[in-house]
Design an enzyme around this catalytic site. Structure first.
Site, PDB file in Angstrom:
ATOM      1  N   LYS A  84       0.842  -1.198   0.000  1.00 27.12           N
ATOM      2  CA  LYS A  84       0.000   0.000   0.000  1.00 27.12           C
ATOM      3  C   LYS A  84       0.882   1.255   0.000  1.00 27.12           C
ATOM      4  O   LYS A  84       0.662   2.180  -0.775  1.00 27.12           O
ATOM      5  CB  LYS A  84      -0.916   0.013   1.236  1.00 27.12           C
ATOM      6  CG  LYS A  84      -2.076  -0.978   1.130  1.00 27.12           C
ATOM      7  CD  LYS A  84      -2.840  -1.099   2.450  1.00 27.12           C
ATOM      8  CE  LYS A  84      -3.894  -2.196   2.354  1.00 27.12           C
ATOM      9  NZ  LYS A  84      -4.546  -2.518   3.621  1.00 27.12           N
ATOM     10  N   GLN A 143      -4.300  -1.300   9.942  1.00 31.81           N
ATOM     11  CA  GLN A 143      -4.379  -2.624   9.296  1.00 31.81           C
ATOM     12  C   GLN A 143      -5.007  -3.657  10.231  1.00 31.81           C
ATOM     13  O   GLN A 143      -4.656  -3.748  11.404  1.00 31.81           O
ATOM     14  CB  GLN A 143      -2.960  -3.060   8.877  1.00 31.81           C
ATOM     15  CG  GLN A 143      -2.883  -4.349   8.075  1.00 31.81           C
ATOM     16  CD  GLN A 143      -3.502  -4.268   6.685  1.00 31.81           C
ATOM     17  OE1 GLN A 143      -3.639  -3.203   6.102  1.00 31.81           O
ATOM     18  NE2 GLN A 143      -3.904  -5.408   6.159  1.00 31.81           N
ATOM     19  N   ASP A 200     -10.678   3.556   4.660  1.00 33.14           N
ATOM     20  CA  ASP A 200     -11.101   2.148   4.581  1.00 33.14           C
ATOM     21  C   ASP A 200     -12.622   2.038   4.413  1.00 33.14           C
ATOM     22  O   ASP A 200     -13.122   0.999   4.005  1.00 33.14           O
ATOM     23  CB  ASP A 200     -10.768   1.448   5.919  1.00 33.14           C
ATOM     24  CG  ASP A 200      -9.527   0.578   5.827  1.00 33.14           C
ATOM     25  OD1 ASP A 200      -9.265   0.017   4.757  1.00 33.14           O
ATOM     26  OD2 ASP A 200      -8.845   0.442   6.865  1.00 33.14           O
TER      27      ASP A 200
HETATM   28  N1  GUN Z   1      -6.938  -6.343   6.334  1.00 34.12           N
HETATM   29  C1  GUN Z   1      -7.258  -6.987   5.176  1.00 34.12           C
HETATM   30  N2  GUN Z   1      -7.818  -6.132   4.289  1.00 34.12           N
HETATM   31  C2  GUN Z   1      -7.855  -4.926   4.903  1.00 34.12           C
HETATM   32  C3  GUN Z   1      -8.320  -3.636   4.484  1.00 34.12           C
HETATM   33  O1  GUN Z   1      -8.850  -3.437   3.376  1.00 34.12           O
HETATM   34  N3  GUN Z   1      -8.167  -2.643   5.407  1.00 34.12           N
HETATM   35  C4  GUN Z   1      -7.619  -2.848   6.654  1.00 34.12           C
HETATM   36  N4  GUN Z   1      -7.533  -1.808   7.471  1.00 34.12           N
HETATM   37  N5  GUN Z   1      -7.192  -4.028   7.044  1.00 34.12           N
HETATM   38  C5  GUN Z   1      -7.300  -5.055   6.178  1.00 34.12           C
END
Ligand code: GUN
Length: 295
Positions: free
Chosen positions: A52, A96, A119
């Site tokens: 990311k 995350q 998110d």
């Molecule tokens: N863990 C797996 N996918 C995601 C996501 O799209 N956002 C976050 N914050 N954690 C994740």
């Protein structure tokens, strides 16, 4: 059979976002900024977060990763979030998941300013999305990315039956709500199956559009798919493979070799939904930047 190439679509989106960021900078002198908080040592999360941050840098956006040890307390995380909420150079905040078991995920989600919740997990954003207030909310990235893929491949969805397998807060629930909205690439009749559903194969065979997010390698086989269906595989499961250098590889929730012989279109793993999730995260951050700068 059409291979839905998420890598290509996300690269196109990345180009578009990069041009927008350059243009915005020429007017405001500012850049969008995303801060990612990673708590603990989960190897998959470390890979996701690294990807990311790298992709944000590639399109000219600021990105910062805050790595915190496993034993970090909820209060410490909330303090970090409060600082980021108040920071005018931070337009997106992502914590995350999964978080270590002693951290209450809901408390963390509620602490993030909904405007910066790129998110789309905050109840205010989820609620606005369910009510159809798209111009003032962030839509969760995976569901948003799938809508974008369906749109860019010109897949007819209106009035068709979309079956979603999985009811997670991250994918299944937002996806189901988005697919029933009166929107391009949605406007479907929606069925959601989950671990307690009976006769799953009977339900999945009814799908014109089948979206699978269960975290089980090869769960959907050819016999569970209606000929001509569009199949979207959200799975990203790490499995052992002695023939690779790393000793593992990633596979989806769909048996790709079997299902690609009956589907009219399908997303591969890797290179399908995964890259789109990151692209939509960047798009949400750019949207947040626009809103905070009156653009
Ligand atoms: N863990 C797996 N996918 C995601 C996501 O799209 N956002 C976050 N914050 N954690 C994740």
């Amino acid at each position: 059979m059409v291979l839905i190439d998420g890598k290509k679509v996300s690269a196109d989106l990345q180009e578009e976002l990069s041009a927008t960021i350059r243009h915005d900078r020429s007017i405001t002198g500012k850049l969008p900024g995303l801060t990612i908080i990673l708590v603990g040592q989960d190897p998959s999360s470390q890979v996701y977060v690294r990807n990311k941050a790298k992709r944000c840098k590639e399109i000219g956006m600021n990105s910062t990763v805050i790595e915190l040890p496993d034993e970090t307390t909820l209060e410490e995380i909330l303090e970090r979030i409060a600082l980021l909420n108040a920071d005018p150079e931070t337009h997106g905040i992502l914590v995350q998941q999964p978080l270590p078991p002693h951290i209450d995920e809901m408390s963390v989600t509620l602490a993030i300013d909904p405007e910066k919740d790129v998110d789309g997990f905050h109840p205010e954003n989820i609620g606005k999305m369910v009510l159809g207030h798209f111009e003032s909310c962030h839509i969760s990235c995976t569901a948003y990315g799938i809508l974008e893929l369906l749109g860019r491949y010109g897949i007819e969805t209106s009035g068709r039956h979309c079956v979603i397998v999985g009811r997670s807060n991250i994918v299944g629930k937002p996806m189901a709500n988005l697919m029933l909205q009166k929107l391009d690439s949605a406007n479907c009749t929606v069925t959601v199956c989950h671990s307690a559903s009976k006769e799953i194969a009977t339900l999945t065979r009814l799908a014109d559009i089948l979206i699978v997010a269960v975290g089980k390698p090869g769960f959907i086989t050819a016999g569970m798919v209606k000929p001509g269906a569009v199949v979207i595989d959200v799975g990203n499961n790490r499995i052992g493979d002695a023939s690779t250098k790393s000793g593992f590889r990633y596979v989806g929730d769909v048996d790709f070799d079997g299902v690609s012989t009956v589907a009219s279109a399908i997303t591969p793993v890797p290179g399908g939904v995964g890259p789109m999730t990151i692209a939509m995260l960047m798009k949400n951050t750019v949207n947040s930047f626009h809103r905070s700068n009156g653009l």
